[in-house]
Write an enzyme that holds these catalytic residues in place. Structure first.
Site, mmCIF file in Angstrom:
data_model
loop_
_atom_site.group_PDB
_atom_site.id
_atom_site.type_symbol
_atom_site.label_atom_id
_atom_site.label_comp_id
_atom_site.label_asym_id
_atom_site.label_seq_id
_atom_site.Cartn_x
_atom_site.Cartn_y
_atom_site.Cartn_z
ATOM 1 N N LYS A 39 23.962 20.401 45.967
ATOM 2 C CA LYS A 39 24.514 19.132 45.058
ATOM 3 C C LYS A 39 24.692 19.656 43.813
ATOM 4 O O LYS A 39 23.950 20.879 43.365
ATOM 5 C CB LYS A 39 23.099 18.431 44.967
ATOM 6 N N GLU B 186 21.798 8.188 51.707
ATOM 7 C CA GLU B 186 20.542 9.045 51.167
ATOM 8 C C GLU B 186 19.561 8.219 50.660
ATOM 9 O O GLU B 186 19.973 7.291 49.776
ATOM 10 C CB GLU B 186 20.917 9.877 50.132
ATOM 11 N N ARG C 71 11.264 8.018 46.059
ATOM 12 C CA ARG C 71 10.732 7.937 44.837
ATOM 13 C C ARG C 71 9.817 6.636 44.609
ATOM 14 O O ARG C 71 9.408 6.251 43.659
ATOM 15 C CB ARG C 71 11.754 7.691 43.980
HETATM 16 C C1 3PG Z 1 20.003 11.550 42.174
HETATM 17 O O1 3PG Z 1 18.815 11.471 42.770
HETATM 18 O O2 3PG Z 1 20.847 12.346 42.731
HETATM 19 C C2 3PG Z 1 20.366 10.903 40.875
HETATM 20 O O3 3PG Z 1 19.231 10.192 40.249
HETATM 21 C C3 3PG Z 1 21.242 9.640 40.995
HETATM 22 O O4 3PG Z 1 21.872 9.558 39.874
HETATM 23 P P1 3PG Z 1 22.655 8.241 39.521
HETATM 24 O O5 3PG Z 1 21.498 7.247 39.601
HETATM 25 O O6 3PG Z 1 23.149 8.465 38.038
HETATM 26 O O7 3PG Z 1 23.540 7.738 40.526
#
Ligand code: 3PG
Length: 210
Positions: free
Chosen positions: A130, A42, A46
């Site tokens: 999710k 994925e 951002r």
């Molecule tokens: C996401 O976008 O799903 C989260 O920001 C991921 O979270 P993590 O950095 O704790 O893995």
């Protein structure tokens, strides 16, 4: 969900997040993950160059299933779809994106963290969501509670998942896969230490198979 995506996640139920600004770095990161056994990736939207990073991975690598994450609007969903995203992930549930993805036949994983959100996703015809932010939203106990009510739903916990709690999440029958950025630490990427990323990916695969 496509059969291919489903079988890849069954074999290695971990979805690493890539959030690079430099497309060349994004490609090397994706290759390092693939070498460690993770082929569903994925790319989170951002940064300004994130979409270019996703396009570069799609153009320059083989055998990966590449999706776009942090997709906030239906226009953005259309744009990443046009760029070749094979699945779409959002932090929350926007009906318009769900309907667009359904009509396009593209797998969509919206973030949910309450029974109301999961039920809305269910009503929209979604059977995979999710669970975000997984650790803050109640972690494994909350997922157990949601899974006991929504028996047809499969969840992808993301947010606070790491090698230390991956096994606990994956032990739940209704967990489809876990997502996270722990597999792509920025310190390793800045050092150009792609071997460290491959090692983290292999470790996650070993935990998943454990
Ligand atoms: C996401 O976008 O799903 C989260 O920001 C991921 O979270 P993590 O950095 O704790 O893995």
């Amino acid at each position: 969900m496509s059969t291919e995506l489903s079988s890849r996640l069954a074999a290695a139920p971990v979805v690493p997040l890539i959030g690079e600004n430099d497309p060349a770095v994004a490609v090397k990161t994706a290759e390092a993950l693939a070498e460690g056994g993770l082929s569903v990736i994925e790319v989170v939207m951002r940064s300004d160059a994130a979409q270019q990073g996703m396009e570069a991975i799609i153009a320059e690598t083989e055998g990966l299933i590449v999706g776009a994450g942090t997709v906030l609007t239906v226009d953005q969903a259309k744009s990443v779809r046009d760029s070749g995203a094979q699945f779409i992930v959002s932090p929350g549930l926007v009906d318009e994106i769900a309907v667009y993805c359904r009509d396009e036949g593209i797998p969509f994983f919206p973030g949910t963290m309450t029974a109301g959100e999961v039920q809305r996703a269910y009503a929209l015809g979604l059977r995979e969501v999710k669970f975000f932010p997984a650790s803050l939203a109640g972690g494994v106990p909350m997922l157990k509670a949601l899974g006991s009510v929504f028996r047809e739903m499969r969840f992808m916990p993301t947010g606070g998942v790491s090698a230390s709690n991956l096994a606990e999440f994956l032990a739940l029958d209704h967990v489809l896969a876990c997502g996270g950025s722990w597999l792509t630490p920025s310190e390793a990427i800045e050092r150009g230490d792609y071997g460290a990323i491959t090692k983290l990916a292999s470790e996650a695969v070993a935990i998943a198979n454990g």
